[in-house]
Design a protein around this motif. Structure first.
Motif, PDB file in Angstrom:
ATOM      1  N   VAL A 238     -21.506  -7.586  -4.701  1.00  0.00           N
ATOM      2  CA  VAL A 238     -20.383  -8.161  -5.463  1.00  0.00           C
ATOM      3  C   VAL A 238     -19.632  -7.066  -6.193  1.00  0.00           C
ATOM      4  O   VAL A 238     -18.394  -6.986  -6.144  1.00  0.00           O
ATOM      5  N   ALA A 239     -20.382  -6.199  -6.890  1.00  0.00           N
ATOM      6  CA  ALA A 239     -19.767  -5.117  -7.669  1.00  0.00           C
ATOM      7  C   ALA A 239     -18.988  -4.159  -6.772  1.00  0.00           C
ATOM      8  O   ALA A 239     -17.851  -3.771  -7.083  1.00  0.00           O
ATOM      9  N   TRP A 240     -19.592  -3.772  -5.655  1.00  0.00           N
ATOM     10  CA  TRP A 240     -18.922  -2.811  -4.779  1.00  0.00           C
ATOM     11  C   TRP A 240     -17.784  -3.434  -3.983  1.00  0.00           C
ATOM     12  O   TRP A 240     -16.814  -2.751  -3.630  1.00  0.00           O
ATOM     13  N   CYS A 241     -17.879  -4.731  -3.704  1.00  0.00           N
ATOM     14  CA  CYS A 241     -16.759  -5.432  -3.055  1.00  0.00           C
ATOM     15  C   CYS A 241     -15.527  -5.393  -3.966  1.00  0.00           C
ATOM     16  O   CYS A 241     -14.415  -5.107  -3.518  1.00  0.00           O
ATOM     17  N   HIS A 242     -15.753  -5.700  -5.248  1.00  0.00           N
ATOM     18  CA  HIS A 242     -14.671  -5.646  -6.235  1.00  0.00           C
ATOM     19  C   HIS A 242     -14.070  -4.245  -6.309  1.00  0.00           C
ATOM     20  O   HIS A 242     -12.848  -4.068  -6.311  1.00  0.00           O
ATOM     21  N   THR A 243     -14.935  -3.232  -6.341  1.00  0.00           N
ATOM     22  CA  THR A 243     -14.486  -1.843  -6.462  1.00  0.00           C
ATOM     23  C   THR A 243     -13.715  -1.392  -5.220  1.00  0.00           C
ATOM     24  O   THR A 243     -12.612  -0.834  -5.331  1.00  0.00           O
ATOM     25  N   LEU A 244     -14.289  -1.635  -4.047  1.00  0.00           N
ATOM     26  CA  LEU A 244     -13.657  -1.186  -2.800  1.00  0.00           C
ATOM     27  C   LEU A 244     -12.337  -1.897  -2.549  1.00  0.00           C
ATOM     28  O   LEU A 244     -11.371  -1.280  -2.076  1.00  0.00           O
ATOM     29  N   PHE A 245     -12.281  -3.205  -2.881  1.00  0.00           N
ATOM     30  CA  PHE A 245     -11.037  -3.953  -2.687  1.00  0.00           C
ATOM     31  C   PHE A 245      -9.916  -3.375  -3.555  1.00  0.00           C
ATOM     32  O   PHE A 245      -8.797  -3.147  -3.085  1.00  0.00           O
ATOM     33  N   ASN A 246     -10.217  -3.128  -4.842  1.00  0.00           N
ATOM     34  CA  ASN A 246      -9.200  -2.585  -5.740  1.00  0.00           C
ATOM     35  C   ASN A 246      -8.818  -1.159  -5.358  1.00  0.00           C
ATOM     36  O   ASN A 246      -7.649  -0.762  -5.484  1.00  0.00           O
ATOM     37  N   LEU A 247      -9.800  -0.385  -4.901  1.00  0.00           N
ATOM     38  CA  LEU A 247      -9.526   0.994  -4.493  1.00  0.00           C
ATOM     39  C   LEU A 247      -8.623   1.041  -3.267  1.00  0.00           C
ATOM     40  O   LEU A 247      -7.614   1.761  -3.249  1.00  0.00           O
ATOM     41  N   VAL A 248      -8.967   0.261  -2.249  1.00  0.00           N
ATOM     42  CA  VAL A 248      -8.164   0.227  -1.016  1.00  0.00           C
ATOM     43  C   VAL A 248      -6.760  -0.300  -1.302  1.00  0.00           C
ATOM     44  O   VAL A 248      -5.762   0.246  -0.803  1.00  0.00           O
ATOM     45  N   GLY A 249      -6.657  -1.352  -2.134  1.00  0.00           N
ATOM     46  CA  GLY A 249      -5.348  -1.896  -2.479  1.00  0.00           C
ATOM     47  C   GLY A 249      -4.470  -0.888  -3.198  1.00  0.00           C
ATOM     48  O   GLY A 249      -3.278  -0.749  -2.883  1.00  0.00           O
ATOM     49  N   ALA A 250      -5.048  -0.151  -4.151  1.00  0.00           N
ATOM     50  CA  ALA A 250      -4.287   0.858  -4.896  1.00  0.00           C
ATOM     51  C   ALA A 250      -3.825   1.990  -3.987  1.00  0.00           C
ATOM     52  O   ALA A 250      -2.666   2.422  -4.053  1.00  0.00           O
ATOM     53  N   LEU A 251      -4.711   2.462  -3.127  1.00  0.00           N
ATOM     54  CA  LEU A 251      -4.355   3.553  -2.205  1.00  0.00           C
ATOM     55  C   LEU A 251      -3.304   3.113  -1.193  1.00  0.00           C
ATOM     56  O   LEU A 251      -2.443   3.905  -0.797  1.00  0.00           O
ATOM     57  N   ALA A 252      -3.366   1.840  -0.781  1.00  0.00           N
ATOM     58  CA  ALA A 252      -2.381   1.321   0.173  1.00  0.00           C
ATOM     59  C   ALA A 252      -0.992   1.226  -0.447  1.00  0.00           C
ATOM     60  O   ALA A 252       0.023   1.465   0.224  1.00  0.00           O
ATOM     61  N   PHE A 253      -0.937   0.884  -1.747  1.00  0.00           N
ATOM     62  CA  PHE A 253       0.349   0.712  -2.421  1.00  0.00           C
ATOM     63  C   PHE A 253       0.913   2.027  -2.969  1.00  0.00           C
ATOM     64  O   PHE A 253       2.103   2.106  -3.279  1.00  0.00           O
ATOM     65  N   LEU A 254       0.070   3.047  -3.120  1.00  0.00           N
ATOM     66  CA  LEU A 254       0.495   4.302  -3.755  1.00  0.00           C
ATOM     67  C   LEU A 254       1.725   4.939  -3.107  1.00  0.00           C
ATOM     68  O   LEU A 254       2.623   5.404  -3.821  1.00  0.00           O
ATOM     69  N   PRO A 255       1.843   4.957  -1.768  1.00  0.00           N
ATOM     70  CA  PRO A 255       3.052   5.558  -1.170  1.00  0.00           C
ATOM     71  C   PRO A 255       4.315   4.720  -1.371  1.00  0.00           C
ATOM     72  O   PRO A 255       5.426   5.190  -1.085  1.00  0.00           O
ATOM     73  N   PHE A 256       4.171   3.476  -1.830  1.00  0.00           N
ATOM     74  CA  PHE A 256       5.317   2.574  -1.938  1.00  0.00           C
ATOM     75  C   PHE A 256       5.660   2.237  -3.398  1.00  0.00           C
ATOM     76  O   PHE A 256       6.222   1.177  -3.669  1.00  0.00           O
ATOM     77  N   LEU A 257       5.310   3.130  -4.329  1.00  0.00           N
ATOM     78  CA  LEU A 257       5.574   2.865  -5.750  1.00  0.00           C
ATOM     79  C   LEU A 257       7.065   2.774  -6.042  1.00  0.00           C
ATOM     80  O   LEU A 257       7.489   1.977  -6.883  1.00  0.00           O
ATOM     81  N   SER A 258       7.865   3.586  -5.363  1.00  0.00           N
ATOM     82  CA  SER A 258       9.322   3.542  -5.576  1.00  0.00           C
ATOM     83  C   SER A 258       9.895   2.191  -5.162  1.00  0.00           C
ATOM     84  O   SER A 258      10.730   1.618  -5.872  1.00  0.00           O
ATOM     85  N   GLN A 259       9.431   1.659  -4.035  1.00  0.00           N
ATOM     86  CA  GLN A 259       9.884   0.354  -3.570  1.00  0.00           C
ATOM     87  C   GLN A 259       9.404  -0.756  -4.506  1.00  0.00           C
ATOM     88  O   GLN A 259      10.155  -1.698  -4.790  1.00  0.00           O
ATOM     89  N   LEU A 260       8.156  -0.632  -4.986  1.00  0.00           N
ATOM     90  CA  LEU A 260       7.623  -1.618  -5.924  1.00  0.00           C
ATOM     91  C   LEU A 260       8.408  -1.593  -7.227  1.00  0.00           C
ATOM     92  O   LEU A 260       8.714  -2.651  -7.804  1.00  0.00           O
ATOM     93  N   ALA A 261       8.768  -0.394  -7.676  1.00  0.00           N
ATOM     94  CA  ALA A 261       9.574  -0.253  -8.896  1.00  0.00           C
ATOM     95  C   ALA A 261      10.961  -0.854  -8.702  1.00  0.00           C
ATOM     96  O   ALA A 261      11.503  -1.503  -9.610  1.00  0.00           O
ATOM     97  N   MET A 262      11.535  -0.671  -7.508  1.00  0.00           N
ATOM     98  CA  MET A 262      12.864  -1.206  -7.223  1.00  0.00           C
ATOM     99  C   MET A 262      12.849  -2.735  -7.212  1.00  0.00           C
ATOM    100  O   MET A 262      13.737  -3.383  -7.779  1.00  0.00           O
ATOM    101  N   VAL A 263      11.824  -3.322  -6.601  1.00  0.00           N
ATOM    102  CA  VAL A 263      11.715  -4.787  -6.545  1.00  0.00           C
ATOM    103  C   VAL A 263      11.548  -5.361  -7.949  1.00  0.00           C
ATOM    104  O   VAL A 263      12.200  -6.351  -8.313  1.00  0.00           O
ATOM    105  N   SER A 264      10.706  -4.742  -8.764  1.00  0.00           N
ATOM    106  CA  SER A 264      10.489  -5.239 -10.126  1.00  0.00           C
ATOM    107  C   SER A 264      11.733  -5.080 -10.992  1.00  0.00           C
ATOM    108  O   SER A 264      11.984  -5.889 -11.882  1.00  0.00           O
ATOM    109  N   SER A 265      12.558  -4.044 -10.704  1.00  0.00           N
ATOM    110  CA  SER A 265      13.790  -3.845 -11.476  1.00  0.00           C
ATOM    111  C   SER A 265      14.830  -4.918 -11.157  1.00  0.00           C
ATOM    112  O   SER A 265      15.712  -5.202 -11.976  1.00  0.00           O
ATOM    113  N   LEU A 266      14.722  -5.526  -9.961  1.00  0.00           N
ATOM    114  CA  LEU A 266      15.633  -6.612  -9.600  1.00  0.00           C
ATOM    115  C   LEU A 266      15.306  -7.896 -10.355  1.00  0.00           C
ATOM    116  O   LEU A 266      16.166  -8.762 -10.508  1.00  0.00           O
ATOM    117  N   LEU A 267      14.057  -8.004 -10.837  1.00  0.00           N
ATOM    118  CA  LEU A 267      13.611  -9.222 -11.514  1.00  0.00           C
ATOM    119  C   LEU A 267      13.934  -9.222 -13.001  1.00  0.00           C
ATOM    120  O   LEU A 267      14.124 -10.282 -13.593  1.00  0.00           O
TER     121      LEU A 267
END
Length: 313
Positions: A238-267
């Motif tokens: 359970v503990a490592w599932c939580h850790t690995l899921f958050n780690l993989v999600g963060a690493l997957a989104f890291l190259p797209f921070l500019s796009q994420l910032a742009m989408v949030s600025s539209l809101l």
């Protein structure tokens, strides 16, 4: 240094005390039913997801729900495969706290604290519990208001400016900063609140702030890893599932921070609300994308964190 450390220390203390007081109030209101909900309504991944989301909204802490889940798994009340949906739900539920913090309700901090104390002094148990919740919110906003005092001297600090300039070139510094700081204080909400305060004074860029928030999502798993020490294989999974899921999600989104910032600025135009909305988008997208594959995720984690006793047999 004093101008930075004093408001930071007092503000963080108020914030963490407020989280504890508010969580205590919520636990007294519904905490006893929480274990029953986790045990009874986790038969399907969708049910588990909603249980995790609602439990985190009530307890205002994804770490608390994860630790509770580890305890139930160790006791044999639920299986590891049932917990994957809960973990996905906690990541979405924790964004409620961030959205509330972003509303900038600091002006109501003292009135909420006074009202909460007055309710807590009442004889009825329900009123006292509500008083704890209200007072907790008051302390949280008082802590945020206090921590914001450090923004100006921090902005003028040569050491922080050099770190800030480095983080502009590499979001990895922001990610590691958020991860380490959250692991030390055991609260991703506090890390996000501090980041919002710095953003409101334009001390950080949006990409750096989002990298810190993604790092905080990883750092919050440290509490679950500590809680799993000395437990059975299912609880460690359970503990490592939580850790690995958050780690993989963060690493997957890291190259797209500019796009994420742009989408949030539209809101919204508010820097604090941008961070809150970006974190919500990140957690919702990651959780919903993973929800149809809970069985595969469970199998992968069970392969990575095997049950050694079963292997011997």
């Amino acid at each position: 240094m004093t101008a930075i450390l004093a408001p930071f220390t007092f503000g963080l203390s108020f914030f963490l005390l407020g989280m504890y007081v508010m969580r205590t109030g919520f636990q007294n209101l519904a905490g006893k039913k929480m274990a029953d909900w986790l045990g009874r309504f986790t038969r399907t991944p969708v049910h588990s997801f909603w249980v995790g989301l609602l439990s985190t909204m009530v307890l205002q802490s994804s770490s608390a729900v994860t630790v509770l889940t580890i305890g139930l798994t160790h006791a044999g009340m639920i299986s590891f495969s049932q917990t994957v949906g809960i973990i996905l739900g906690t990541n979405v539920g924790t964004t409620i706290t961030t959205e509330l913090i972003a509303l900038r309700l600091e002006t109501f901090a003292v009135p909420m604290l006074l009202v909460g104390v007055a309710l807590w002094l009442m004889p009825r148990r329900l009123t006292r519990c509500i008083g704890l919740v209200v007072a907790g919110f008051g302390l949280i906003f008082l802590g945020i208001d206090t921590m914001q005092v450090m923004a100006k001297p921090l902005e003028q600090s040569d050491a922080f400016r050099s770190l800030f300039l480095e983080s502009r070139h590499s979001v990895w510094i922001g990610l590691i900063t958020g991860m380490v700081f959250t692991a030390l204080i055991h609260s991703s909400s506090a890390t996000t609140a501090i980041t919002m305060g710095l953003m409101s004074h334009q001390v950080l860029s949006m990409e750096t702030a989002l990298a810190i928030v993604l790092g905080a999502n990883i750092g919050t798993c440290f509490t679950a890893i500590i809680a799993s020490i000395g437990t059975n294989a299912a609880s460690r999974q359970v503990a490592w599932c939580h850790t690995l899921f958050n780690l993989v999600g963060a690493l997957a989104f890291l190259p797209f921070l500019s796009q994420l910032a742009m989408v949030s600025s539209l809101l919204t135009d508010s820097p604090s609300m941008r961070i809150a909305h970006a974190q919500t988008l990140f957690n919702v997208v990651c959780s919903l994308a993973a929800l149809p594959f809970t069985r595969q995720i469970a199998a992968a984690v069970q392969w990575l964190v095997p049950d050694r006793k079963r292997r011997r047999w």
